[in-house]
Design a protein around this motif. Structure first.
Motif, PDB file in Angstrom:
ATOM      1  N   ASP A 282      80.395   9.706  70.981  1.00  0.00           N
ATOM      2  CA  ASP A 282      79.249  10.007  71.860  1.00  0.00           C
ATOM      3  C   ASP A 282      79.323   9.260  73.185  1.00  0.00           C
ATOM      4  O   ASP A 282      78.340   9.223  73.931  1.00  0.00           O
ATOM      5  CB  ASP A 282      77.935   9.588  71.180  1.00  0.00           C
ATOM      6  N   THR A 283      80.445   8.596  73.467  1.00  0.00           N
ATOM      7  CA  THR A 283      80.482   7.696  74.635  1.00  0.00           C
ATOM      8  C   THR A 283      81.024   8.397  75.872  1.00  0.00           C
ATOM      9  O   THR A 283      82.212   8.760  75.910  1.00  0.00           O
ATOM     10  CB  THR A 283      81.364   6.464  74.323  1.00  0.00           C
TER      11      THR A 283
ATOM     12  N   GLU B 277      80.301   5.309  81.050  1.00  0.00           N
ATOM     13  CA  GLU B 277      79.646   4.143  80.437  1.00  0.00           C
ATOM     14  C   GLU B 277      80.669   3.108  79.987  1.00  0.00           C
ATOM     15  O   GLU B 277      80.478   1.902  80.149  1.00  0.00           O
ATOM     16  CB  GLU B 277      78.787   4.578  79.242  1.00  0.00           C
TER      17      GLU B 277
ATOM     18  N   HIS C  53      81.243   0.986  66.900  1.00  0.00           N
ATOM     19  CA  HIS C  53      80.340   1.354  68.010  1.00  0.00           C
ATOM     20  C   HIS C  53      80.392   0.356  69.181  1.00  0.00           C
ATOM     21  O   HIS C  53      79.540   0.400  70.057  1.00  0.00           O
ATOM     22  CB  HIS C  53      78.871   1.473  67.541  1.00  0.00           C
ATOM     23  N   HIS C  54      81.365  -0.566  69.177  1.00  0.00           N
ATOM     24  CA  HIS C  54      81.408  -1.586  70.227  1.00  0.00           C
ATOM     25  C   HIS C  54      82.779  -1.686  70.885  1.00  0.00           C
ATOM     26  O   HIS C  54      83.146  -2.744  71.384  1.00  0.00           O
ATOM     27  CB  HIS C  54      81.061  -2.960  69.636  1.00  0.00           C
TER      28      HIS C  54
ATOM     29  N   LEU D  42      77.436  -2.743  75.411  1.00  0.00           N
ATOM     30  CA  LEU D  42      77.332  -1.309  75.103  1.00  0.00           C
ATOM     31  C   LEU D  42      77.559  -1.105  73.619  1.00  0.00           C
ATOM     32  O   LEU D  42      78.611  -1.469  73.090  1.00  0.00           O
ATOM     33  CB  LEU D  42      78.370  -0.502  75.891  1.00  0.00           C
ATOM     34  N   MET D  43      76.543  -0.551  72.957  1.00  0.00           N
ATOM     35  CA  MET D  43      76.702  -0.150  71.558  1.00  0.00           C
ATOM     36  C   MET D  43      76.638   1.370  71.555  1.00  0.00           C
ATOM     37  O   MET D  43      75.579   1.945  71.846  1.00  0.00           O
ATOM     38  CB  MET D  43      75.576  -0.737  70.696  1.00  0.00           C
ATOM     39  N   SER D  44      77.769   2.029  71.276  1.00  0.00           N
ATOM     40  CA  SER D  44      77.824   3.479  71.396  1.00  0.00           C
ATOM     41  C   SER D  44      78.967   4.010  70.540  1.00  0.00           C
ATOM     42  O   SER D  44      80.120   3.591  70.726  1.00  0.00           O
ATOM     43  CB  SER D  44      78.051   3.833  72.877  1.00  0.00           C
ATOM     44  N   PRO D  45      78.674   4.901  69.591  1.00  0.00           N
ATOM     45  CA  PRO D  45      79.779   5.489  68.818  1.00  0.00           C
ATOM     46  C   PRO D  45      80.776   6.151  69.763  1.00  0.00           C
ATOM     47  O   PRO D  45      80.369   6.808  70.728  1.00  0.00           O
ATOM     48  CB  PRO D  45      79.078   6.542  67.948  1.00  0.00           C
TER      49      PRO D  45
END
Ligand SMILES: NC(=O)c1ccc[n+]([C@@H]2O[C@H](COP(=O)([O-])OP(=O)(O)OC[C@H]3O[C@@H](n4cnc5c(N)ncnc54)[C@H](O)[C@@H]3O)[C@@H](O)[C@H]2O)c1
Length: 238
Positions: free
Chosen positions: A90-91, A95, A141-142, A84-87
């Motif tokens: 915004d997560t 997820e 982001h990880h 999952l790459m997500s700031p």
């Protein structure tokens, strides 16, 4: 005699990438391999099982069936994981939870059932798990993925103590490796540059990671447990 002659092995995540390379290499070295994945698998000489490693009943049933089909389990390699790459801002929590569920609880279930089977037969065994260089490096982001992989490194040390001296528990921590999970070809140029900013100036091949798993499954690592081996082109040197 081949290095893994007659060894009975489970490889999870064997439909793709590093798990596929490990299953193929171990078979080439004489092992009988049961391949586990969420995606159906039609390759390989041994039995295949379609399962979700987060589903307790499915893991119990598949490991039991593999144990019966192979006549025991000497080695269990768990590569199955999601990325999952997500700031953070915004997560959605669902997820992040999913990453922890697959990568941590899925691994825990695979280890629990495999150790039960190994102890039933009383011949010892090897458990080989998958961490990541990002567990040490961290990356924006990880966070959920990095936490899950750092958790695997921690669990390796716990289970090495819990299941020694008969069962050796180690992990491989790959650097960026050319698999669908990394999706290197579709990365923007600045990410590609980041992934190849190591002393060897490239990403790895799944076959290169599989060689480390082979070492951990074979006779050469008989005095190793609780270790996390970095195979990362020198990106992390801790
Ligand atoms: N590729 C890399 O750059 C890289 C870097 C560091 C660590 N790793 C680690 O190496 C391991 C293998 O990664 P890969 O690159 O081969 O990934 P991949 O995506 O190519 O393969 C992972 C496999 O796991 C399976 N899987 C996912 N969720 C599952 C579930 N709930 N139940 C059963 N199977 C499931 C997928 O179907 C897939 O076949 C992972 O643990 C990953 O975190 C990979």
């Amino acid at each position: 005699m081949s290095m893994l002659e007659n060894k009975k092995v489970i490889v999870s995540g064997a439909a793709s990438g590093i798990g596929l390379a490990i299953a193929d290499l171990f078979e080439a070295k004489g092992a009988r391999v049961a391949r586990f994945d969420l995606s159906p698998i039609s390759t390989g000489a041994g039995p295949s099982f379609t399962l979700d490693i987060t589903d307790e009943a499915q893991v119990v049933e598949a490991v039991k069936a593999a144990d019966e089909a192979l006549g025991g389990i000497d080695v269990m390699v768990n590569t199955a994981a999601i990325f999952l790459m997500s700031p953070l801002l915004d997560t959605p929590v669902a997820e992040a939870r999913k990453v922890l569920d697959v990568n941590l609880i899925g691994t825990l279930l695979m280890v629990r059932e495999s150790v039960r089977a190994m102890q039933k037969h009383g011949n010892g065994g090897r458990i080989i798990l998958f961490s990541s260089e990002l567990a040490q490096l961290g990356r924006e982001h990880h966070a959920a993925y990095c936490a899950s992989k750092a958790g695997i490194s921690a669990m390796v040390r716990c289970w090495a103590k819990e299941f020694g001296p008969d069962i050796l528990v180690n992990a491989v921590a790959p650097g960026p490796t050319d698999t669908p999970l990394l999706d290197f070809d579709n990365m923007p140029p600045d990410w590609k540059a980041l992934e190849t900013a190591n002393p060897l100036r490239r990403i790895g091949k799944p076959e290169e990671i599989a060689e480390a798993a082979l070492f951990l499954a074979g006779p050469g690592s008989s005095f190793m447990t609780g270790q996390v081996i970095g195979v990362n082109g020198g990106a992390s040197m801790v």
